[in-house]
Design an enzyme around this catalytic site. Structure first.
Site, mmCIF file in Angstrom:
data_model
loop_
_atom_site.group_PDB
_atom_site.id
_atom_site.type_symbol
_atom_site.label_atom_id
_atom_site.label_comp_id
_atom_site.label_asym_id
_atom_site.label_seq_id
_atom_site.Cartn_x
_atom_site.Cartn_y
_atom_site.Cartn_z
ATOM 1 N N ARG A 334 -2.240 -8.682 21.249
ATOM 2 C CA ARG A 334 -2.363 -8.874 19.797
ATOM 3 C C ARG A 334 -1.873 -7.687 18.951
ATOM 4 O O ARG A 334 -1.223 -7.905 17.935
ATOM 5 C CB ARG A 334 -3.795 -9.274 19.429
ATOM 6 C CG ARG A 334 -4.191 -10.632 20.045
ATOM 7 C CD ARG A 334 -5.562 -11.100 19.580
ATOM 8 N NE ARG A 334 -5.574 -11.442 18.176
ATOM 9 C CZ ARG A 334 -6.077 -10.687 17.230
ATOM 10 N NH1 ARG A 334 -6.662 -9.544 17.522
ATOM 11 N NH2 ARG A 334 -6.016 -11.063 15.969
ATOM 12 N N CYS A 365 5.604 -0.148 30.423
ATOM 13 C CA CYS A 365 6.892 0.482 30.154
ATOM 14 C C CYS A 365 7.506 -0.105 28.894
ATOM 15 O O CYS A 365 8.476 -0.867 28.947
ATOM 16 C CB CYS A 365 7.824 0.278 31.336
ATOM 17 S SG CYS A 365 7.051 0.798 32.861
#
Ligand SMILES: *Cc1c(COP(=O)(O)O)cnc(C)c1O
Length: 444
Positions: A334, A365
């Protein structure tokens, strides 16, 4: 009276005599030790407080059926709680239908939503005796009819419409405005009704459905939505001499993620809804229709928190402090998806007065894998337990295996007891569906 969606923290949250945060009588640091982190923790008392509020708030209008919007967070244990609380389920995929069915849920108290239900999903829904299907578009009308014919059934449907009401929420979670991927435009309902009456003999049209958006803080939108739906029902009933006695108002009631959020209470929402029903029933001569509501976030959002363990940190010279945790966008998308804000505390030293401003990052990453920016917290050391409040809705349900990170476990806490409701994923499960084709297995 305040209801649980108006609190940031689960109703049982307190600081115990060890100085740690405790929820449902369980010390969060003990839960971290026992189950590992990241961990989703659900407070049963908060879930039941809010379902209880919904039930008493709508006492005045017995023809209401509350349908929990499962997509917010769904597991078999949650289905059980909803069953005990007398809620039905709003389902929106084959997987959600399967979960409800496997939990032993009374499928006649479920409703199937979605803007692109597949042949297999509709077929499965009819096999499982899902109560009502909300038809979203012309393509689905034909599809549901054909499949119902094979089952020799008359499928009960409601038409999802876009009432043209804008609510002030993030554009990704607005759904009721006119230019939306969901539902029939009100100028298309005549054509839909005519098709059902003339051609689609295996469909039984029972009413209309709308869902205007999520994280709604205003009363007026519910009021307006009911007016639009009742007016349209009256028009269709008169024009086609049909009876439409089911009205699904959707979900959307907001919760309090941060101090700035001021959602209305379940009682205020219910009062607005029942009042608007009364007024518009009278105005349009519609006699006490069966009303459905589909709350998701407001049922489960406040009840859930996520705990992480603090790991590495980085001080950018003359810049921010980045504190990394052992989860991130894979367990909570979110913040990256719609800049969602949270309230955060350090579970093992919530009251420490010396503070610093940090940005909490995930372990993925991706530079956008930031859970919260520039928040004032006690000085964090490696191993501290960091608690994000209000992650109960759209956290686990939107989680992924990005970077092949395992999905966390979820526990249900109550009166000092904790029970696993979702096991932590294992490396074996992670590779379970992977296949190496034979031709890749041998060297040439
Ligand atoms: C998402 C959704 C809901 C639940 O919304 P919340 O904001 O979580 O209450 C209800 N109905 C429909 C059709 C939805 O798409």
């Amino acid at each position: 009276m305040k209801t649980a969606n108006q609190y940031i923290k689960p109703v049982t949250t307190r600081i115990n005599d060890r100085g740690n945060i405790e929820i449902g009588g369980c010390d969060l640091t003990d839960l971290a030790n026992k189950y590992g982190t990241p961990l989703y923790i659900y407070d049963e008392a908060t879930i039941r407080a809010i379902t209880g509020s919904y039930k008493s708030a709508f006492k005045e209008y017995p023809q209401i059926q509350m349908m929990y919007a499962s997509k917010a967070f769904m597991t078999k244990a949650i289905c059980k709680i909803m069953e005990q609380e007398g809620f039905g389920l709003d389902l929106c995929s084959g997987g959600e239908i399967y979960t409800a069915f496997q939990s032993g849920f009374d499928m006649t108290k479920t409703l199937f939503n979605g803007n692109n239900k597949t042949y297999e999903e509709i077929n499965y829904a009819l096999e499982c005796n899902v109560g009502i299907i909300s038809a979203d578009n012309f393509y689905e009308l034909g599809l549901i009819n054909d499949i119902a014919e094979i089952h020799n059934k008359k499928a009960e449907i409601i038409l999802r419409v876009t009432p043209g009401i804008e609510c002030h929420t993030h554009e990704y979670i607005q759904t009721g405005h006119l230019d939306s991927k969901f539902g029939f435009d009100l100028t298309q309902t005549d054509e839909a009704v005519e098709l059902i009456l003339k051609e689609y003999k295996n469909l039984k049209l029972c009413g209309l459905h709308a869902h205007i958006g999520s994280q709604i803080f205003e009363k007026q939108v519910y009021y307006d939505e009911i007016e639009v739906l009742f007016k349209e029902i009256k028009r269709l009933q008169d024009k086609y001499n049909i009876s439409l006695n089911k009205v699904n108002l959707g979900g959307g009631l907001g919760i309090k993620y941060t101090e700035e959020d001021e959602p209305i209470s379940v009682f205020e929402a219910a009062e607005t809804i029942t009042e608007s029903i009364k007024i518009n029933s009278k105005k349009y001569g519609i006699n006490s229709p069966q009303i459905y509501i589909e709350p998701g976030r407001s049922i489960i959002g406040t009840a859930g928190v996520t705990i992480y363990t603090a790991g590495s940190s980085k001080q950018v010279p003359n810049g921010k402090i980045y504190q990394a945790v052992d989860g991130g966008m894979s367990d909570n998308i979110r913040p990256s998806l719609y800049q969602a804000k949270y309230t955060v505390e350090v579970a093992n030293k919530p009251d420490e007065t010396e503070k610093e401003t940090v940005t909490i990052s995930g372990k993925h990453c991706e530079s956008g894998d930031i859970l919260i920016k520039d928040i004032n917290l006690p000085l964090i050391e490696e191993g501290d337990i960091i608690c994000f409040y209000d992650t109960g809705a759209y956290g686990y349900s939107m989680s992924s295996n990005y970077n092949r990170v395992l999905k966390p476990a979820a526990v249900l806490v109550n009166n000092g007891k904790s029970d696993i409701i979702i096991n932590r994923q294992t490396y074996e499960q992670l590779c379970e569906s992977d296949v190496i084709p034979e031709r890749l297995k041998f060297k040439e």
